[in-house]
Design a protein around this motif. Structure first.
Motif, PDB file in Angstrom:
ATOM      1  N   CYS A 290      28.139 -42.526  65.242  1.00 22.21           N
ATOM      2  CA  CYS A 290      26.255 -42.354  65.786  1.00 22.21           C
ATOM      3  C   CYS A 290      26.269 -41.650  65.901  1.00 22.21           C
ATOM      4  CB  CYS A 290      26.898 -43.604  67.074  1.00 22.21           C
ATOM      5  SG  CYS A 290      25.065 -43.787  67.404  1.00 22.21           S
ATOM      6  N   LEU A 291      26.248 -40.336  65.958  1.00 29.30           N
ATOM      7  CA  LEU A 291      25.481 -38.884  65.856  1.00 29.30           C
ATOM      8  C   LEU A 291      25.535 -38.630  64.755  1.00 29.30           C
ATOM      9  CD1 LEU A 291      27.257 -37.432  69.161  1.00 29.30           C
ATOM     10  CD2 LEU A 291      24.884 -37.848  69.503  1.00 29.30           C
ATOM     11  N   ARG A 292      26.888 -38.657  64.083  1.00 27.36           N
ATOM     12  CA  ARG A 292      26.156 -38.440  62.473  1.00 27.36           C
ATOM     13  C   ARG A 292      25.532 -38.819  61.888  1.00 27.36           C
ATOM     14  NH1 ARG A 292      32.524 -38.351  62.884  1.00 27.36           N
ATOM     15  NH2 ARG A 292      33.090 -36.456  63.735  1.00 27.36           N
ATOM     16  N   ALA A 293      25.622 -40.182  62.402  1.00 29.38           N
ATOM     17  CA  ALA A 293      24.005 -41.123  61.527  1.00 29.38           C
ATOM     18  C   ALA A 293      23.003 -40.452  61.781  1.00 29.38           C
ATOM     19  CB  ALA A 293      24.354 -42.196  61.606  1.00 29.38           C
ATOM     20  N   GLU A 294      23.033 -39.958  62.862  1.00 28.22           N
ATOM     21  CA  GLU A 294      21.336 -39.706  62.833  1.00 28.22           C
ATOM     22  C   GLU A 294      21.476 -38.132  63.057  1.00 28.22           C
ATOM     23  OE1 GLU A 294      19.404 -41.529  65.174  1.00 28.22           O
ATOM     24  OE2 GLU A 294      20.369 -43.364  65.545  1.00 28.22           O
ATOM     25  N   GLY A 295      22.536 -37.816  62.440  1.00 27.27           N
ATOM     26  CA  GLY A 295      22.281 -36.113  61.316  1.00 27.27           C
ATOM     27  C   GLY A 295      22.827 -35.322  62.369  1.00 27.27           C
ATOM     28  N   PHE A 296      23.537 -35.144  63.284  1.00 27.88           N
ATOM     29  CA  PHE A 296      24.338 -34.397  64.627  1.00 27.88           C
ATOM     30  C   PHE A 296      25.012 -33.683  63.493  1.00 27.88           C
ATOM     31  CE2 PHE A 296      21.115 -35.954  67.215  1.00 27.88           C
ATOM     32  CZ  PHE A 296      20.568 -35.077  67.616  1.00 27.88           C
ATOM     33  N   ASN A 297      26.127 -32.719  63.692  1.00 30.80           N
ATOM     34  CA  ASN A 297      27.111 -32.302  62.855  1.00 30.80           C
ATOM     35  C   ASN A 297      27.710 -31.949  63.697  1.00 30.80           C
ATOM     36  OD1 ASN A 297      28.931 -31.070  61.311  1.00 30.80           O
ATOM     37  ND2 ASN A 297      27.895 -28.770  61.411  1.00 30.80           N
ATOM     38  N   VAL A 298      28.607 -32.766  64.088  1.00 27.83           N
ATOM     39  CA  VAL A 298      29.923 -33.881  65.046  1.00 27.83           C
ATOM     40  C   VAL A 298      31.089 -34.041  65.064  1.00 27.83           C
ATOM     41  CG1 VAL A 298      28.490 -33.700  67.383  1.00 27.83           C
ATOM     42  CG2 VAL A 298      28.865 -35.888  66.041  1.00 27.83           C
TER      43      VAL A 298
ATOM     44  N   ALA B  55      14.554 -32.809  51.075  1.00 23.49           N
ATOM     45  CA  ALA B  55      15.331 -33.551  50.918  1.00 23.49           C
ATOM     46  C   ALA B  55      15.913 -33.133  51.757  1.00 23.49           C
ATOM     47  CB  ALA B  55      15.543 -33.647  49.583  1.00 23.49           C
ATOM     48  N   ALA B  56      16.901 -31.916  51.675  1.00 28.28           N
ATOM     49  CA  ALA B  56      17.593 -30.842  51.978  1.00 28.28           C
ATOM     50  C   ALA B  56      17.058 -30.951  53.864  1.00 28.28           C
ATOM     51  CB  ALA B  56      18.355 -29.862  51.578  1.00 28.28           C
ATOM     52  N   SER B  57      15.557 -30.300  53.944  1.00 23.17           N
ATOM     53  CA  SER B  57      15.524 -30.710  55.767  1.00 23.17           C
ATOM     54  C   SER B  57      15.128 -32.094  56.532  1.00 23.17           C
ATOM     55  CB  SER B  57      14.187 -29.486  55.544  1.00 23.17           C
ATOM     56  OG  SER B  57      13.110 -30.887  54.349  1.00 23.17           O
ATOM     57  N   THR B  58      15.305 -33.255  55.713  1.00 25.01           N
ATOM     58  CA  THR B  58      14.803 -34.612  56.324  1.00 25.01           C
ATOM     59  C   THR B  58      16.717 -34.484  56.217  1.00 25.01           C
ATOM     60  OG1 THR B  58      14.749 -35.364  54.527  1.00 25.01           O
ATOM     61  CG2 THR B  58      12.722 -35.360  54.986  1.00 25.01           C
ATOM     62  N   GLU B  59      17.418 -34.189  55.542  1.00 24.49           N
ATOM     63  CA  GLU B  59      18.777 -35.052  55.799  1.00 24.49           C
ATOM     64  C   GLU B  59      19.520 -34.642  57.271  1.00 24.49           C
ATOM     65  OE1 GLU B  59      20.964 -34.165  52.146  1.00 24.49           O
ATOM     66  OE2 GLU B  59      19.818 -35.496  51.036  1.00 24.49           O
ATOM     67  N   THR B  60      19.315 -33.135  56.979  1.00 21.14           N
ATOM     68  CA  THR B  60      20.194 -32.625  57.874  1.00 21.14           C
ATOM     69  C   THR B  60      19.287 -31.695  59.741  1.00 21.14           C
ATOM     70  OG1 THR B  60      19.108 -29.750  57.451  1.00 21.14           O
ATOM     71  CG2 THR B  60      20.936 -30.981  56.299  1.00 21.14           C
ATOM     72  N   LYS B  61      18.060 -32.242  59.497  1.00 17.63           N
ATOM     73  CA  LYS B  61      17.142 -31.818  60.732  1.00 17.63           C
ATOM     74  C   LYS B  61      17.419 -33.477  62.138  1.00 17.63           C
ATOM     75  CE  LYS B  61      13.234 -30.165  63.452  1.00 17.63           C
ATOM     76  NZ  LYS B  61      12.185 -29.291  63.022  1.00 17.63           N
ATOM     77  N   PRO B  62      18.158 -32.971  63.031  1.00 14.67           N
ATOM     78  CA  PRO B  62      18.362 -34.843  63.935  1.00 14.67           C
ATOM     79  C   PRO B  62      16.478 -35.330  63.856  1.00 14.67           C
ATOM     80  CG  PRO B  62      19.476 -33.145  64.256  1.00 14.67           C
ATOM     81  CD  PRO B  62      18.870 -32.824  63.268  1.00 14.67           C
ATOM     82  N   LYS B  63      16.505 -36.332  64.250  1.00 18.83           N
ATOM     83  CA  LYS B  63      14.945 -36.909  64.676  1.00 18.83           C
ATOM     84  C   LYS B  63      14.983 -36.846  66.318  1.00 18.83           C
ATOM     85  CE  LYS B  63      14.395 -39.252  60.533  1.00 18.83           C
ATOM     86  NZ  LYS B  63      13.956 -40.456  60.332  1.00 18.83           N
ATOM     87  N   LYS B  64      15.739 -36.810  66.824  1.00 23.31           N
ATOM     88  CA  LYS B  64      16.093 -37.212  67.944  1.00 23.31           C
ATOM     89  C   LYS B  64      17.105 -35.742  68.899  1.00 23.31           C
ATOM     90  CE  LYS B  64      16.307 -42.040  68.029  1.00 23.31           C
ATOM     91  NZ  LYS B  64      17.220 -43.492  68.277  1.00 23.31           N
ATOM     92  N   ARG B  65      17.306 -35.525  70.232  1.00 27.82           N
ATOM     93  CA  ARG B  65      17.838 -34.535  71.647  1.00 27.82           C
ATOM     94  C   ARG B  65      19.050 -35.130  70.483  1.00 27.82           C
ATOM     95  NH1 ARG B  65      14.334 -33.014  75.544  1.00 27.82           N
ATOM     96  NH2 ARG B  65      15.280 -35.192  76.472  1.00 27.82           N
ATOM     97  N   ILE B  66      20.416 -34.395  70.981  1.00 25.65           N
ATOM     98  CA  ILE B  66      21.925 -35.123  71.263  1.00 25.65           C
ATOM     99  C   ILE B  66      22.225 -35.301  72.102  1.00 25.65           C
ATOM    100  CG2 ILE B  66      22.203 -33.089  72.196  1.00 25.65           C
ATOM    101  CD1 ILE B  66      25.001 -33.515  69.742  1.00 25.65           C
ATOM    102  N   CYS B  67      21.470 -35.396  73.365  1.00 20.99           N
ATOM    103  CA  CYS B  67      21.758 -36.324  74.687  1.00 20.99           C
ATOM    104  C   CYS B  67      20.459 -37.722  74.803  1.00 20.99           C
ATOM    105  CB  CYS B  67      20.661 -35.071  75.533  1.00 20.99           C
ATOM    106  SG  CYS B  67      19.197 -34.483  76.097  1.00 20.99           S
TER     107      CYS B  67
END
Length: 74
Positions: free
Chosen positions: A66-74, A22-34
Motif C-alpha cells: 500500500c505504501l509503495r502504491a502511495e509513492g513511498f520507497n519501502v 513525470a519523474a517528480s510526480t511518480e517519486t514524490k508521495p502526496k501524504k506523509r508516511i504516517c
C-alpha cells in the motif's frame, strides 16, 4: 542568432521538460508516511501486538504494498 538562447540553456529542450515533470510526480508521495494507508497500518499493528511480528508477515507485506502504491520507497 536565434539558436543562442537554446545553447545558453535559457530555453529547455521540449524532451527534457515532460520527463522531468513525470519523474517528480511518480517519486514524490502526496501524504506523509504516517498518514498513508491507515487501514493496513491498523491491521498490521493489531496483529503484531496480538501475535508477534513473525506471525504477521502477510499484513506487514500488505502495508508495504500500500505504501509503495502511495509513492513511498519501502
Amino acid at each position: 542568432m536565434s539558436d543562442q538562447p537554446a545553447q545558453n540553456g535559457l530555453i529547455p529542450s521540449p524532451t527534457s521538460e515532460p520527463s522531468k515533470a513525470a519523474a517528480s510526480t511518480e517519486t514524490k508521495p502526496k501524504k506523509r508516511i504516517c498518514c498513508a494507508c491507515p487501514d493496513t497500518k491498523k491491521l498490521r499493528d493489531e496483529c503484531i501486538v496480538e501475535h508477534g511480528e513473525s506471525a504477521c508477515t502477510k499484513w506487514i507485506e500488505a502495508h508495504k504494498m500500500c505504501l509503495r502504491a502511495e509513492g513511498f520507497n519501502v
